[in-house]
Design a protein around this motif. Structure first.
Motif, mmCIF file in Angstrom:
data_model
loop_
_atom_site.group_PDB
_atom_site.id
_atom_site.type_symbol
_atom_site.label_atom_id
_atom_site.label_comp_id
_atom_site.label_asym_id
_atom_site.label_seq_id
_atom_site.Cartn_x
_atom_site.Cartn_y
_atom_site.Cartn_z
ATOM 1 N N LEU A 3 0.797 -1.226 0.000
ATOM 2 C CA LEU A 3 0.000 0.000 0.000
ATOM 3 C C LEU A 3 0.831 1.277 0.000
ATOM 4 N N VAL A 4 2.156 1.170 -0.085
ATOM 5 C CA VAL A 4 2.978 2.380 0.038
ATOM 6 C C VAL A 4 2.664 3.396 -1.061
ATOM 7 N N HIS A 5 2.358 2.925 -2.262
ATOM 8 C CA HIS A 5 2.093 3.833 -3.383
ATOM 9 C C HIS A 5 0.643 4.332 -3.413
ATOM 10 N N LYS A 6 -0.135 3.981 -2.400
ATOM 11 C CA LYS A 6 -1.562 4.296 -2.380
ATOM 12 C C LYS A 6 -2.218 3.818 -3.683
ATOM 13 N N PRO A 7 -2.170 2.512 -3.928
ATOM 14 C CA PRO A 7 -2.715 1.981 -5.185
ATOM 15 C C PRO A 7 -4.223 2.145 -5.254
ATOM 16 N N GLU A 8 -4.734 2.076 -6.465
ATOM 17 C CA GLU A 8 -6.178 2.152 -6.661
ATOM 18 C C GLU A 8 -6.852 0.818 -6.350
ATOM 19 N N VAL A 9 -6.110 -0.271 -6.558
ATOM 20 C CA VAL A 9 -6.630 -1.620 -6.325
ATOM 21 C C VAL A 9 -5.579 -2.414 -5.557
ATOM 22 N N LEU A 10 -6.029 -3.227 -4.603
ATOM 23 C CA LEU A 10 -5.149 -4.133 -3.874
ATOM 24 C C LEU A 10 -5.622 -5.558 -4.129
ATOM 25 N N ILE A 11 -4.731 -6.385 -4.683
ATOM 26 C CA ILE A 11 -5.049 -7.780 -4.973
ATOM 27 C C ILE A 11 -4.387 -8.661 -3.931
ATOM 28 N N LEU A 12 -5.174 -9.502 -3.289
ATOM 29 C CA LEU A 12 -4.686 -10.376 -2.221
ATOM 30 C C LEU A 12 -4.960 -11.828 -2.592
ATOM 31 N N ASP A 13 -3.917 -12.643 -2.601
ATOM 32 C CA ASP A 13 -4.036 -14.054 -2.947
ATOM 33 C C ASP A 13 -4.015 -14.878 -1.660
ATOM 34 N N GLU A 14 -5.179 -15.354 -1.249
ATOM 35 C CA GLU A 14 -5.340 -16.163 -0.032
ATOM 36 C C GLU A 14 -4.721 -15.486 1.204
ATOM 37 N N PRO A 15 -5.111 -14.252 1.524
ATOM 38 C CA PRO A 15 -4.457 -13.526 2.617
ATOM 39 C C PRO A 15 -4.673 -14.138 3.997
ATOM 40 N N PHE A 16 -5.757 -14.889 4.210
ATOM 41 C CA PHE A 16 -6.049 -15.441 5.530
ATOM 42 C C PHE A 16 -5.550 -16.871 5.706
ATOM 43 N N ASP A 17 -4.981 -17.441 4.657
ATOM 44 C CA ASP A 17 -4.582 -18.842 4.704
ATOM 45 C C ASP A 17 -3.474 -19.067 5.733
ATOM 46 N N GLY A 18 -3.702 -19.997 6.656
ATOM 47 C CA GLY A 18 -2.694 -20.361 7.641
ATOM 48 C C GLY A 18 -2.556 -19.428 8.825
ATOM 49 N N LEU A 19 -3.453 -18.467 8.981
ATOM 50 C CA LEU A 19 -3.350 -17.512 10.078
ATOM 51 C C LEU A 19 -4.130 -17.981 11.299
ATOM 52 N N GLU A 20 -3.580 -17.710 12.472
ATOM 53 C CA GLU A 20 -4.301 -18.013 13.700
ATOM 54 C C GLU A 20 -5.421 -16.998 13.893
ATOM 55 N N GLU A 21 -6.389 -17.345 14.726
ATOM 56 C CA GLU A 21 -7.612 -16.550 14.836
ATOM 57 C C GLU A 21 -7.341 -15.110 15.252
ATOM 58 N N ARG A 22 -6.422 -14.879 16.180
ATOM 59 C CA ARG A 22 -6.147 -13.521 16.651
ATOM 60 C C ARG A 22 -5.661 -12.629 15.509
ATOM 61 N N ILE A 23 -4.770 -13.152 14.688
ATOM 62 C CA ILE A 23 -4.224 -12.363 13.596
ATOM 63 C C ILE A 23 -5.253 -12.212 12.483
ATOM 64 N N ARG A 24 -6.064 -13.243 12.266
ATOM 65 C CA ARG A 24 -7.133 -13.143 11.272
ATOM 66 C C ARG A 24 -8.092 -12.024 11.640
ATOM 67 N N ASP A 25 -8.448 -11.923 12.916
ATOM 68 C CA ASP A 25 -9.368 -10.876 13.357
ATOM 69 C C ASP A 25 -8.752 -9.485 13.152
#
Length: 212
Positions: free
Chosen positions: A139-161
């Motif tokens: 996000l450093v360039h303040k993009p117009e669109v952010l594409i996320l490929d499986e961003p929640f995969d493998g995360l523990e519940e605290r970090i997911r929240d």
């Protein structure tokens, strides 16, 4: 890999991309990112502009995070340095940041609540926290669109929240999301539309039902 693809994303929309492994989701993302080109007779328009865009311009206006990014950074780099590499489009710092660039890194550290990790080597930071660092980097360039490929995969519940809350803030900051996931329950409430890819074709596409 993709056939008869007809899709449009408008400003203010946040799209979920669903489908099984091998359905064509990764190819779809690479097409959006300009890493591959459409077949003869096809047409891709980005940013509502007819002209052709360079790969560097696409990367500046579209942020992207994939899980394999997490293995690319020097183990001696701290979290703030990893975020700062987003200014250079690679995985190393090619020079000192100017005041504007440094201020943006500080803003993102605060937005993603990464203050305790800012000066710590990435090797001492958990897998899940590194995911949040990489999203901040995109996000450093303040993009117009952010594409996320499986961003929640493998995360523990605290970090997911925590990540869910922060993506809600990103949605409110005039950045539109495209998120690939196998699990619809992972989607933040700000997602407005969804599409399902099966065997290289979009079989379902349209608005999502709002959750309470």
């Amino acid at each position: 890999a993709l056939q008869d693809l007809d899709w449009e994303m408008k400003v203010g929309e946040n799209w979920a991309v669903l489908g099984k492994n091998g359905a064509g989701k990764s190819t779809f993302l690479r097409l959006l990112l300009g890493e591959i080109h459409q077949a003869l007779g096809g047409k891709v328009l980005r940013f509502n502009e007819e002209r052709r865009h360079t790969l560097w311009e696409i990367r500046r206006r579209i942020g992207f995070v994939s899980m394999d990014f997490q293995m690319r950074f020097n183990e001696e780099m701290n979290a703030a340095d990893v975020i700062a590499t987003g200014w250079f489009g690679g995985h190393v710092l090619y020079g000192p940041l100017n005041r504007k660039q440094q201020r943006r890194v500080t803003e993102l550290v605060e937005l993603f609540e990464l203050q305790e990790f800012a000066d710590r080597p990435v090797t001492s930071i958990s897998y899940g926290e590194r995911r949040r660092i990489l999203i901040a980097r995109a996000l450093v360039h303040k993009p117009e669109v952010l594409i996320l490929d499986e961003p929640f995969d493998g995360l523990e519940e605290r970090i997911r929240d925590a990540l869910d809350r922060q993506l809600e803030r990103v949605c409110r900051s005039a950045v539109d999301l495209v998120m690939v996931t196998h699990h619809p329950e992972d989607l933040p409430n700000c997602m407005t539309h969804g599409l399902l890819i099966e065997r290289g074709r979009i079989t379902v596409s349209g608005p999502l039902k709002r959750r309470r």
